[in-house]
Design a protein around this motif. Structure first.
Motif, PDB file in Angstrom:
ATOM      1  N   ILE A  94       0.910  -1.079   0.076  1.00 19.81           N
ATOM      2  CA  ILE A  94      -0.059   0.067   0.222  1.00 19.81           C
ATOM      3  C   ILE A  94       0.880   1.195   0.115  1.00 19.81           C
ATOM      4  CG2 ILE A  94      -1.654   1.336   1.369  1.00 19.81           C
ATOM      5  CD1 ILE A  94      -2.306  -1.696   2.575  1.00 19.81           C
ATOM      6  N   PRO A  95       1.193   1.790  -1.128  1.00 24.42           N
ATOM      7  CA  PRO A  95       1.992   2.966  -1.425  1.00 24.42           C
ATOM      8  C   PRO A  95       1.405   4.211  -0.307  1.00 24.42           C
ATOM      9  CG  PRO A  95       0.834   2.798  -3.027  1.00 24.42           C
ATOM     10  CD  PRO A  95       0.429   1.751  -2.451  1.00 24.42           C
ATOM     11  N   ALA A  96       2.388   4.917   0.339  1.00 24.20           N
ATOM     12  CA  ALA A  96       1.952   5.868   1.299  1.00 24.20           C
ATOM     13  C   ALA A  96       3.259   6.758   1.615  1.00 24.20           C
ATOM     14  CB  ALA A  96       1.266   5.467   2.724  1.00 24.20           C
ATOM     15  N   GLN A  97       3.044   8.089   1.798  1.00 20.70           N
ATOM     16  CA  GLN A  97       4.030   8.897   2.283  1.00 20.70           C
ATOM     17  C   GLN A  97       3.763   9.222   3.742  1.00 20.70           C
ATOM     18  OE1 GLN A  97       3.120  11.119  -0.984  1.00 20.70           O
ATOM     19  NE2 GLN A  97       4.995  10.690  -2.084  1.00 20.70           N
ATOM     20  N   PHE A  98       2.518   9.001   4.242  1.00 24.87           N
ATOM     21  CA  PHE A  98       1.819   9.233   5.581  1.00 24.87           C
ATOM     22  C   PHE A  98       1.028   8.443   6.016  1.00 24.87           C
ATOM     23  CE2 PHE A  98       3.709  13.554   4.017  1.00 24.87           C
ATOM     24  CZ  PHE A  98       4.473  13.894   5.094  1.00 24.87           C
ATOM     25  N   GLY A  99       1.285   8.089   7.410  1.00 19.52           N
ATOM     26  CA  GLY A  99       0.294   7.266   8.113  1.00 19.52           C
ATOM     27  C   GLY A  99      -0.545   8.043   9.030  1.00 19.52           C
TER      28      GLY A  99
END
Length: 155
Positions: A94-99
């Motif tokens: 799951i590509p993400a830059q922030f959680g």
């Protein structure tokens, strides 16, 4: 746990940016446009890198009595134990830059590990994988016992 992620608008292919399910999910973050995918949004969605292509898939199940696991997450140990072997979970990123969790946004370098499970209708649904929290994650999220399994990163 992780109740949402953010991904730069530029990270989604153009064919996905016209998806009507993205309406109301675009935000400005320090001058950069991003999409936010939050568990409580209707419908809950996540971007998923699966078989070399990026998809927008339904995120988990909000039906406690349905055939799919309830909720947005599955502990990695349940996968390892074979709890969902009949559903043939397929690993994804799951590509993400922030959680996001409990009002706190935190940096994610590459993405979150997940699994795709097909429901009885054969439609794919994605779940984030979780693992016991590190002390840092517990402190950051008010003692949350579980954290997302991040790709190439531990916080």
């Amino acid at each position: 746990m992780c109740t949402g992620i953010a991904l730069a608008v530029t990270e989604l292919p153009l064919d996905l940016t016209s998806d009507p399910r993205l309406a109301g999910r675009e935000y400005d973050h320090a001058g950069e446009r991003e999409y936010r995918f939050l568990w409580w949004q209707k419908p809950p969605l996540l971007p998923v890198l699966w078989d070399g292509r990026l998809y927008l898939l339904p995120w988990g199940s909000q039906n406690r009595r349905g055939p799919l696991p309830y909720g947005p997450w599955i502990p990695q140990e349940k996968i390892d134990e074979g709890a969902f072997a009949g559903a043939v979970p397929e690993p994804v990123v799951i590509p993400a830059q922030f959680g996001h969790h409990k009002g706190t946004w935190y940096l994610i370098s590459e993405g979150v590990r997940g699994v795709v499970i097909r429901g009885p209708d054969r439609r794919p649904v994605v779940y984030m994988l979780t693992t016991p929290s590190t002390n840092y994650y517990k402190n950051m999220t008010e003692h949350e016992a579980w954290m997302p399994m991040l790709v190439g990163q531990v916080i």
